[in-house]
Enzyme design. Structure first.
Site, PDB file in Angstrom:
ATOM      1  N   TYR A 141      40.070  67.935  49.756  1.00  0.00           N
ATOM      2  CA  TYR A 141      39.117  68.060  48.653  1.00  0.00           C
ATOM      3  C   TYR A 141      39.812  68.337  47.325  1.00  0.00           C
ATOM      4  O   TYR A 141      39.228  68.155  46.264  1.00  0.00           O
ATOM      5  CB  TYR A 141      38.084  69.171  48.936  1.00  0.00           C
ATOM      6  CG  TYR A 141      37.154  68.865  50.097  1.00  0.00           C
ATOM      7  CD1 TYR A 141      37.309  67.710  50.853  1.00  0.00           C
ATOM      8  CD2 TYR A 141      36.119  69.719  50.432  1.00  0.00           C
ATOM      9  CE1 TYR A 141      36.466  67.422  51.913  1.00  0.00           C
ATOM     10  CE2 TYR A 141      35.266  69.429  51.494  1.00  0.00           C
ATOM     11  CZ  TYR A 141      35.456  68.284  52.230  1.00  0.00           C
ATOM     12  OH  TYR A 141      34.617  68.005  53.274  1.00  0.00           O
ATOM     13  N   LYS A 191      44.819  68.424  63.701  1.00  0.00           N
ATOM     14  CA  LYS A 191      44.971  67.039  64.162  1.00  0.00           C
ATOM     15  C   LYS A 191      46.481  66.781  64.191  1.00  0.00           C
ATOM     16  O   LYS A 191      47.008  65.883  63.532  1.00  0.00           O
ATOM     17  CB  LYS A 191      44.221  66.111  63.184  1.00  0.00           C
ATOM     18  CG  LYS A 191      44.143  64.676  63.600  1.00  0.00           C
ATOM     19  CD  LYS A 191      43.170  64.410  64.743  1.00  0.00           C
ATOM     20  CE  LYS A 191      43.238  62.961  65.176  1.00  0.00           C
ATOM     21  NZ  LYS A 191      42.619  62.697  66.469  1.00  0.00           N
ATOM     22  N   ASP A 224      39.015  66.479  67.245  1.00  0.00           N
ATOM     23  CA  ASP A 224      38.096  65.618  68.004  1.00  0.00           C
ATOM     24  C   ASP A 224      37.609  66.324  69.261  1.00  0.00           C
ATOM     25  O   ASP A 224      36.433  66.273  69.618  1.00  0.00           O
ATOM     26  CB  ASP A 224      38.699  64.235  68.324  1.00  0.00           C
ATOM     27  CG  ASP A 224      40.206  64.164  68.209  1.00  0.00           C
ATOM     28  OD1 ASP A 224      40.826  65.230  68.054  1.00  0.00           O
ATOM     29  OD2 ASP A 224      40.760  63.061  68.307  1.00  0.00           O
ATOM     30  N   ASP A 248      34.320  71.904  57.270  1.00  0.00           N
ATOM     31  CA  ASP A 248      33.062  71.439  56.679  1.00  0.00           C
ATOM     32  C   ASP A 248      32.251  70.671  57.726  1.00  0.00           C
ATOM     33  O   ASP A 248      31.062  70.926  57.953  1.00  0.00           O
ATOM     34  CB  ASP A 248      33.410  70.527  55.481  1.00  0.00           C
ATOM     35  CG  ASP A 248      32.215  70.256  54.586  1.00  0.00           C
ATOM     36  OD1 ASP A 248      31.129  70.784  54.872  1.00  0.00           O
ATOM     37  OD2 ASP A 248      32.373  69.514  53.600  1.00  0.00           O
ATOM     38  N   ASP A 252      28.732  71.917  60.078  1.00  0.00           N
ATOM     39  CA  ASP A 252      27.458  71.184  60.037  1.00  0.00           C
ATOM     40  C   ASP A 252      27.031  70.859  61.469  1.00  0.00           C
ATOM     41  O   ASP A 252      25.859  70.970  61.835  1.00  0.00           O
ATOM     42  CB  ASP A 252      27.594  69.870  59.242  1.00  0.00           C
ATOM     43  CG  ASP A 252      27.178  70.046  57.779  1.00  0.00           C
ATOM     44  OD1 ASP A 252      27.298  71.182  57.267  1.00  0.00           O
ATOM     45  OD2 ASP A 252      26.748  69.061  57.162  1.00  0.00           O
TER      46      ASP A 252
END
Ligand code: NAD
Length: 367
Positions: A141, A191, A224, A248, A252
């Site tokens: 970001y 990751k 994942d 983020d 959610d």
């Protein structure tokens, strides 16, 4: 005691849910003999419309003078032009960066009486109770370069995921410290099979675990896999620590466990007050966005904002009693069966944003 709170309604349902957060906060303060002074500034889309600027310097200066910041959400289709020079999101990202609020804490707790309202099987989510610690001033970001360029063969876009060792260490420290005060289990999500930033992250986490936090059970999982386990077996998580984008998205997803995104609160801190012993400035907001699809309909669930007000009392004002009162009031109202439409089952009567705020404020006053 007297406290100054900067209130940033933002856009869409922001003003609707924040009004209920302020009402409940004021009720708790009044009961305990505290005085809250509120200052309101327009940010995000509302800031662009009023001042041509999503985040003015005046707002940053006001924030620095305040004990805490309560935020709604920003954004909406009106300001969605991808070519626009200013965007509503710059307000929240800019505030976090300007105030060095790098640790975004997102507690995820399933209320027992809402188990059946979740899209996930009740047996899977029973007793799920975790905190996601999301890095919030670095990564994709914020990394540079970040741009779209014209090339002879068409446009090319680049975003950069950048993390320094120091940025990784300080957020991992927050994760370890919070795990210390809970079930002593920290899951670092990355990751590392693909990303260099993740390999550095994993390396530092392993080293800190060995050297500084041998009593914390640390494990590493790929993002994942984390997204699957969050639905299949969320109970296994105690504290999750992860970088900005992964956090983020995963939180959610965690909203599904709690029946609605509208249920989840957050606190964004500078790291010094994560143990609740050193109250200092923090930013408190529900994790959801401005929900333009339901803005103005009275359907918004204000609980994420009201629970954010409880976190505000705990982490920035040093008022754990007020936080407990608010949390208990929310739990009681939910247990009694009151529902906004997002958490109501088929055929169950639902109440408005304001009615939910009213009921919770009344409980704070009477419990
Ligand atoms: N921190 C922030 O300010 C923030 C965060 C996320 C998205 N956004 C912005 O919000 C805008 C809308 O984004 P989106 O639609 O992808 O995400 P959203 O979170 O606003 O909404 C997703 C879905 O959840 C529902 N929902 C969200 N909050 C709810 C609540 N309190 N009660 C009941 N239902 C609720 C919405 O109606 C919608 O169906 C975009 O402009 C986006 O950039 C802002």
């Amino acid at each position: 005691m007297e406290f100054n709170i900067l209130v940033l309604d933002g856009d869409g349902i922001g003003p609707e849910v924040v009004a209920q957060g302020v009402r409940v906060l004021s009720t708790a303060g009044k009961r305990l003999g505290h005085r809250f002074n509120y200052t309101y500034h327009a940010i995000g889309g509302a800031g662009i419309d009023t001042y041509g600027n999503p985040l003015r310097n005046e707002t940053i200066e006001e924030a620095k003078k305040s004990n805490a910041i309560l935020v709604g959400a920003v954004g909406g289709p009106k300001w969605d032009d991808p070519k626009a020079a200013v965007r509503p999101e710059q307000a929240i990202l800019g505030l976090r960066k300007a105030l060095d609020l790098f640790a975004n804490l997102r507690p995820v707790k399933v209320f027992p009486s809402l188990k059946s309202a979740s899209a996930v099987k009740p047996a899977n989510i029973a007793k799920a109770d975790m905190v996601v610690v999301r890095e919030s001033t670095g990564g994709l970001y914020f990394g540079e370069p970040k741009q779209i360029t014209e090339t002879p063969s068409g446009r090319t876009a680049v975003d950069s995921m950048v993390y320094s060792e120091e940025e990784i260490r300080r957020i991992l420290k927050v994760g370890f410290e919070i795990a210390k005060s809970r079930r002593k289990k920290l899951t670092s999500v990355d990751k590392a099979n693909v990303l260099a930033t993740s390999r550095l992250w994993r390396d530092i986490a392993t080293e800190m675990g060995h050297r500084e936090y041998p009593d914390i059970a640390l494990d590493h999982i790929l993002v994942d896999t984390a997204s699957i386990l969050l639905i299949k077996n969320p109970r296994q998580f105690d504290v999750i620590v992860t970088e900005n984008t992964f956090g983020d998205i995963l939180t959610d997803e965690a909203g599904v466990l709690t029946a609605s995104l509208g249920m989840l609160p957050s606190a964004t801190l500078s790291g010094s007050n994560t143990d609740k012993q050193n109250s200092s400035l923090g930013l408190y907001e529900p994790i959801h966005g401005s929900a333009p699809d339901i803005a103005g309909t009275g359907k918004a669930n204000p609980i994420g904002t009201i629970l954010s007000a409880a976190l505000l009392c705990d982490y920035s004002l040093g008022l754990p009693k007020a936080a407990k009162m608010i949390n208990r009031a929310v739990e009681t109202v939910i247990r009694e069966g009151h529902r906004t439409s997002d958490i109501a089952r088929l055929g169950q009567t639902s109440i408005s944003t304001e009615e939910m705020g009213d009921l919770i404020a009344q409980k704070v006053d009477s419990l």
